[in-house]
Design a protein around this motif. Structure first.
Motif, PDB file in Angstrom:
ATOM      1  N   ARG A   1       0.745  -1.176   0.008  1.00 52.77           N
ATOM      2  CA  ARG A   1       0.101  -0.058  -0.047  1.00 52.77           C
ATOM      3  C   ARG A   1       0.877   1.262  -0.026  1.00 52.77           C
ATOM      4  O   ARG A   1       0.612   2.171  -0.580  1.00 52.77           O
ATOM      5  CB  ARG A   1      -0.843  -0.059   1.125  1.00 52.77           C
ATOM      6  N   GLU A   2       2.001   1.242   0.738  1.00 53.03           N
ATOM      7  CA  GLU A   2       2.821   2.544   0.692  1.00 53.03           C
ATOM      8  C   GLU A   2       4.083   2.092   0.996  1.00 53.03           C
ATOM      9  O   GLU A   2       4.296   0.845   1.539  1.00 53.03           O
ATOM     10  CB  GLU A   2       2.311   3.435   1.945  1.00 53.03           C
ATOM     11  N   SER A   3       5.154   3.077   1.306  1.00 51.78           N
ATOM     12  CA  SER A   3       6.418   2.737   1.382  1.00 51.78           C
ATOM     13  C   SER A   3       6.595   2.655   3.079  1.00 51.78           C
ATOM     14  O   SER A   3       5.881   3.118   3.852  1.00 51.78           O
ATOM     15  CB  SER A   3       7.198   3.868   0.976  1.00 51.78           C
ATOM     16  N   VAL A   4       7.443   1.651   3.374  1.00 51.37           N
ATOM     17  CA  VAL A   4       7.499   1.253   4.896  1.00 51.37           C
ATOM     18  C   VAL A   4       8.860   1.561   5.357  1.00 51.37           C
ATOM     19  O   VAL A   4       9.828   1.264   4.626  1.00 51.37           O
ATOM     20  CB  VAL A   4       7.065  -0.136   4.896  1.00 51.37           C
ATOM     21  N   LEU A   5       8.974   2.154   6.439  1.00 50.19           N
ATOM     22  CA  LEU A   5      10.519   2.018   7.152  1.00 50.19           C
ATOM     23  C   LEU A   5      10.138   1.357   8.519  1.00 50.19           C
ATOM     24  O   LEU A   5       9.219   1.757   9.414  1.00 50.19           O
ATOM     25  CB  LEU A   5      10.633   3.594   7.676  1.00 50.19           C
ATOM     26  N   SER A   6      10.712   0.237   8.577  1.00 53.06           N
ATOM     27  CA  SER A   6      10.490  -0.830   9.511  1.00 53.06           C
ATOM     28  C   SER A   6      11.734  -0.890  10.471  1.00 53.06           C
ATOM     29  O   SER A   6      12.720  -0.811   9.654  1.00 53.06           O
ATOM     30  CB  SER A   6       9.849  -2.145   9.131  1.00 53.06           C
ATOM     31  N   GLN A   7      11.850  -1.252  11.637  1.00 54.55           N
ATOM     32  CA  GLN A   7      12.781  -1.347  12.581  1.00 54.55           C
ATOM     33  C   GLN A   7      12.824  -2.333  13.439  1.00 54.55           C
ATOM     34  O   GLN A   7      12.723  -2.588  14.696  1.00 54.55           O
ATOM     35  CB  GLN A   7      13.143  -0.224  13.276  1.00 54.55           C
ATOM     36  N   PRO A   8      12.883  -3.791  12.881  1.00 53.11           N
ATOM     37  CA  PRO A   8      12.744  -4.992  13.787  1.00 53.11           C
ATOM     38  C   PRO A   8      13.906  -5.082  14.714  1.00 53.11           C
ATOM     39  O   PRO A   8      15.068  -4.521  14.516  1.00 53.11           O
ATOM     40  CB  PRO A   8      12.681  -6.129  12.668  1.00 53.11           C
ATOM     41  N   ARG A   9      13.652  -5.549  15.986  1.00 53.69           N
ATOM     42  CA  ARG A   9      14.718  -5.720  16.827  1.00 53.69           C
ATOM     43  C   ARG A   9      14.627  -7.023  17.586  1.00 53.69           C
ATOM     44  O   ARG A   9      13.435  -7.323  17.944  1.00 53.69           O
ATOM     45  CB  ARG A   9      14.476  -4.582  17.914  1.00 53.69           C
ATOM     46  N   SER A  10      15.546  -7.586  17.865  1.00 56.64           N
ATOM     47  CA  SER A  10      15.536  -8.916  18.954  1.00 56.64           C
ATOM     48  C   SER A  10      16.639  -9.057  19.617  1.00 56.64           C
ATOM     49  O   SER A  10      17.722  -8.618  19.353  1.00 56.64           O
ATOM     50  CB  SER A  10      15.378  -9.933  17.680  1.00 56.64           C
ATOM     51  N   LEU A  11      16.685  -9.887  20.747  1.00 52.74           N
ATOM     52  CA  LEU A  11      17.670  -9.871  21.502  1.00 52.74           C
ATOM     53  C   LEU A  11      17.561 -11.577  21.831  1.00 52.74           C
ATOM     54  O   LEU A  11      16.635 -12.249  22.206  1.00 52.74           O
ATOM     55  CB  LEU A  11      17.472  -9.091  22.738  1.00 52.74           C
ATOM     56  N   ILE A  12      18.672 -12.251  21.469  1.00 52.41           N
ATOM     57  CA  ILE A  12      18.704 -13.714  21.615  1.00 52.41           C
ATOM     58  C   ILE A  12      19.720 -14.083  22.750  1.00 52.41           C
ATOM     59  O   ILE A  12      20.975 -13.619  22.737  1.00 52.41           O
ATOM     60  CB  ILE A  12      19.003 -14.305  20.525  1.00 52.41           C
ATOM     61  N   TYR A  13      19.393 -14.815  23.611  1.00 53.16           N
ATOM     62  CA  TYR A  13      20.248 -15.307  24.808  1.00 53.16           C
ATOM     63  C   TYR A  13      20.313 -16.750  24.770  1.00 53.16           C
ATOM     64  O   TYR A  13      19.339 -17.376  24.566  1.00 53.16           O
ATOM     65  CB  TYR A  13      19.538 -14.807  26.132  1.00 53.16           C
TER      66      TYR A  13
END
Lengths: 493, 432
Positions: free
Chosen positions: B173-185
């Motif tokens: 639908r539109e342009s997207v700025l995404s910021q996925p974040r993860s922390l793995i222990y």
């Protein structure tokens, strides 16, 4: 038997340690001050100083304009901060930008030279007449910015070679100087080259006419003499079509407490089929073992292989200066041109060196080779920073780079920052680097054969640097080895 | 316009919840407003210009609504029947699409973990990547962290099924700025294999700024595989930051085959004695793609071993960048660190900028790096042709051989075969 080996093994690192301590304790041998009256400008830098220098040198109007343009541009620039070195901010107003040894008469022969000056050279082991008689090297000796003696000039003149001080060249060959000066390193190139253009006091000029092979090694000795004097040399070498010249430059400087600023510019121009070989042994005062004093060496060196089949080769042995910021570069513009860079950089105590090269491949079938050897000891930092750029049209460009670092001691640092930019798909570029220390097994091997640790370290370091030392002209190789020895005496022969 | 001013305004209005994410976020907010978006003057961003990516109208903050299970089915990686699948849509974790098959695997939202019994782990490791990545891009993710996850692979757990992580951008639908974040222990003695992939659906532009931080405890063994084969309008900055906290083993493979501007930051911090890390990468790009691999191996403690091999094949107008840093800190004696970067340029408009960098402060080390830029071996091409193999096939044969050095390090078989297949397709369509 067993205990014996164990005791040797225990001993040798200790020996190594004390050998390295000896290095640290080793004082600068060439630190003495020659007592000559000098004719100096007041401290500081402004347009008047630039005018003072220009008028002192009796320069034509266009030179003054050129200097002022550089000065005005310099005012707008900022000191570069990207290098891997740190030093307290330099107060450019606290530097004397011009100092000439007082000597009014131009010497016709070496005998007319001030005996004090002669003594200085003798202490350095480069007595002019000795050199002249024994080695056949023409020496243009520079003490504090003014060229005081030029030998073999007449012999060279017969071949049409011009080898003189820069100020003389401006007087006598203005058309050549005007044509080539700042054509390789523009006055706007960088902060230090702009400063140099504004205040340079002297330097060497060398012109090899078409088809002439210079029969001897040309050399100049620079030496900083008066206290608080910046040394701003400007060297220009032009090799016309089919000519060849080998140029040597060597530096030693007396002991100082305050840091001295050195910002030289060297420009090389090689036309079709010409070859220039430029060798440097740099041994400015590196500061004491606490890191006090020492020369700040900010040098811009660049050569252009303007014509086809031309070649420029830089060889440097850098053992001195508290700060070295120096990247002798080659612009490979002509087709089939070749650029070379061989370097040994030694840092000890608190010395910092950020040195390397730039090879700009623009023409077709251009080749370059980089061999850099860094040796760090004490608490020093030694960085190699190099750029190999292959332009869009540089078909079949070829580069090989090798930079090796040797660490003596666990408090020093070795760094490599090679930049490789390739925009042509026929180029072949290779780079390799290693970092290591002298192996205990290597030392042990030598010890076994009756070579003490100190000599063994010397042997290994000499071997490490040999690839570069071999590139130096014979006369220079001897001096270079001596300087290497002095900088790392105790651990490194 | 989603420019720096807009983002700064967004930061001012942010309400930073008081949990163990807070200190890192507050830090990030200050550093973003100080540093902004890195320009060409920033040494680490010299060859990769991302300033223009911020002059577009993006949906920001991004939303995950509109994405359906059918969309996901077209994306899933081979072998997913036997894998745990974690799905991010527009930077937000979507539990409704995710499948957790291994019972031992704990998945929580970052916000939740920052308040429960895991809060200390979160406090220790969340935002650690900023210690090596001093730029506004990293800070931007941390500051706006939202919809991230915390993955806990507890002490002694050996995951028999790999973890697939999908980073999906829905730009229909539109342009997207995404910021996925993860922390793995990854706890003591645990073992896990992580596979990440990036998919953009729709035709609009997208910009994904992802950060993953992984803490590895002693005696753990981790395999990490990153597969990038996105569209040319999909821009990505992907940061993966590993901390090896005890004697442990890490194995990473990064494969980049397509995309717009793709920047991978891969950091490995060796914080304990006798750690071992292997970093492999293959970038095979064409078209107008720009691929930038920045790796850092930071040797903090003695006796560690690291080996790095990155290979690149550039065709079309693609630009490749490699920057490999090896730091050997003062105490890291007896370090062995190797690095190699090899590039092949197949077309006249392709280019490569490479900068292998060593910074060494300890003396008893063995470090080396090498890099080459060149072409396919003419002799080898001639050899094949003289035996009746047509030039294009000979060429693709040699490129495939060049790539195999890296591919053989992808251990999950399904993924290995999948990547091999992608490369075959690429060889068929992309070679000149």
């Amino acid at each position: 038997m067993k205990t014996d080996i164990a005791s040797i093994e225990k001993e040798s690192p200790k020996n190594e340690q004390s050998a390295i301590e000896d290095v640290v304790l080793n004082e600068y041998k060439y630190g003495f001050v020659t007592d000559i009256e000098s004719d100096s400008a007041p401290k500081g830098l402004n347009e008047d100083i630039v005018r003072f220098i220009s008028s002192k040198k009796n320069e034509p109007e266009w030179m003054l304009e050129w200097r002022l343009k550089a000065y005005r541009h310099w005012l707008k620039m900022e000191e570069p901060k990207w290098a891997n070195i740190s030093y307290p901010p330099i107060d450019y107003q606290d530097v004397i930008y011009y100092s000439a040894p007082k000597q009014k008469i131009t010497p016709g022969s070496l005998d007319e030279i001030d005996p004090e000056l002669r003594k200085t050279f003798e202490k350095l082991g480069i007595s002019l007449d000795e050199q002249k008689r024994l080695t056949g090297v023409a020496v243009d000796a520079v003490i504090d910015s003014v060229s005081i003696g030029t030998s073999f000039k007449t012999q060279l003149a017969e071949l049409g070679i011009i080898f003189c001080s820069m100020s003389e060249a401006i007087q006598e060959h203005p058309e050549l100087v005007r044509k080539h000066l700042s054509s390789v390193v523009p006055i706007t190139d960088n902060y230090f080259s702009a400063l140099n253009a504004a205040v340079f006091s002297d330097g060497s000029f060398c012109y090899i006419p078409k088809g002439v092979r210079c029969p001897m090694e040309l050399s100049t000795y620079f030496r900083i003499n008066a206290e608080n004097t910046g040394q701003f040399e400007r060297t220009l070498i032009v090799a016309e079509e089919g000519s060849y010249v080998s140029y040597l430059e060597g530096c030693t400087a007396p002991m100082r407490d305050e840091n001295q600023l050195h910002a030289a510019v060297v420009e090389l121009i090689a036309m079709d089929n010409a070859e220039i070989k430029y060798s440097t042994v740099q041994n400015w005062y590196p500061g004491d073992k606490e890191g006090r004093g020492g020369i700040y060496n900010f040098v811009t060196k660049r050569g252009i292989c303007k014509g086809d089949n031309s070649k420029i080769s830089w060889t440097q042995v850098e053992t001195g200066s508290s700060i070295t910021w120096k990247y002798p570069s080659v612009i490979l513009k002509g087709d089939n041109s070749v650029g070379e860079f061989y370097s040994v950089a030694v840092t000890n105590n608190h010395q910092q060196a950020d040195t390397g090269t730039k090879m700009q491949h623009l023409g077709k079938n251009t080749k370059s080779r980089i061999v850099s050897k860094g040796i760090s000891a004490g608490v020093s930092n030694n960085s190699y920073r190099g750029l190999v750029h292959v332009g869009k049209n540089a078909a079949n460009a070829r580069n090989f780079s090798q930079c090796d670092s040797l660490l003596l001691g666990d408090k020093c640092g070795a760094h490599t920052f090679p930049y490789i930019e390739v925009k042509n798909n026929t180029a072949i570029v290779e780079h390799e680097a290693t970092t290591s220390k002298i192996g205990e097994d290597q030392i042990f091997y030598c010890n076994q054969r009756g070579i003490d640790t100190e000599t063994a370290v010397a042997l290994i370091v000499n071997g490490f640097a040999k690839e570069v030392m071999n590139q130096l002209p014979m006369e220079f190789a001897v001096e270079a080895q001596k300087l290497l020895a002095i900088s790392l005496e105790g651990s490194v022969g | 316009m989603t420019n720096v001013e807009y983002l700064n305004k967004g930061l001012d209005q942010l309400n930073v919840a008081d949990n163990s994410l807070a200190p890192a976020r507050k830090n990030a907010i200050t550093s973003f407003s100080k540093m902004g978006i890195p320009g060409a003057k920033h040494e680490e961003w010299r060859y990769t210009r991302i300033g223009n990516l911020f002059n577009k109208d993006y949906q920001f903050p991004a939303k995950k609504e509109g994405f359906s299970k059918t969309d996901l089915d077209g994306i899933r990686l081979p072998g997913h029947e036997e894998a745990n699948e974690l799905v991010f849509v527009n930077g937000i974790y979507a539990s409704e699409f995710s499948v957790i098959r291994s019972k031992e695997l704990v998945v929580q939202s970052l916000e939740e973990a920052a308040g429960n019994e895991n809060k200390e782990i979160v406090a220790l490791h969340f935002g650690h990547s900023s210690s090596l990545l001093k730029d506004g891009i990293n800070a931007l993710n941390t500051a706006f962290v939202h919809g991230g996850i915390f993955l806990n692979i507890k002490k002694g757990t050996v995951l028999s099924q790999p973890v697939y992580i999908y980073t999906i951008t829905d730009a229909r639908r539109e342009s997207v700025l995404s910021q996925p974040r993860s922390l793995i222990y990854i706890g003591e003695n645990a073992q896990a294999e992580l596979v990440e992939t990036y998919v953009t659906i729709g035709k609009a532009d997208s910009f994904t700024n992802q950060v993953m931080e992984v803490a590895i405890e002693k005696d753990a063994k981790v395999g990490y595989y990153k597969i990038q084969n996105d569209r040319q309008q999909a821009n990505l900055v992907s940061t993966t930051h590993f901390r090896q906290l005890g004697k442990s083993y890490l194995h990473t493979v990064t494969i980049s085959l397509n995309g717009g501007i793709v920047r991978n930051n891969l950091n490995v911090v060796l914080e304990a004695d006798h750690c071992e890390a292997h970093l492999y990468g293959l970038y095979f790009m064409g078209g107008d793609s720009h691929i930038d691999n920045h790796t850092i191996v930071d040797n903090v403690m003695p006796n560690c071993f690291s080996n790095e091999l990155y290979k690149g094949v550039m065709t079309g107008k693609a630009a490749g960048v490699f920057n490999g840093k090896i730091f050997v800190r003062k105490d890291a004696q007896k370090t062995n660190a190797y690095q190699s970067n090899k590039n092949i340029l197949l077309s006249a408009d392709a280019s490569v900028n490479t900068k292998p960098q060593l910074e060494i402060f300890a003396d008893d080390v063995k470090c080396s790096h090498g890099c080459t830029v060149g072409q396919l071996d003419e002799d080898a091409l001639f050899y094949l042709q003289s035996r009746g193999v047509p030039a294009p096939i000979a060429q693709s044969l040699l490129v495939r051989a060049f790539a195999t050095d890296i591919l053989e390090h992808i251990t999950p078989k399904a993924i290995h075969d999948y990547v091999e297949q992608l490369i075959s397709l690429k060889l068929e369509y992309d070679l000149p």
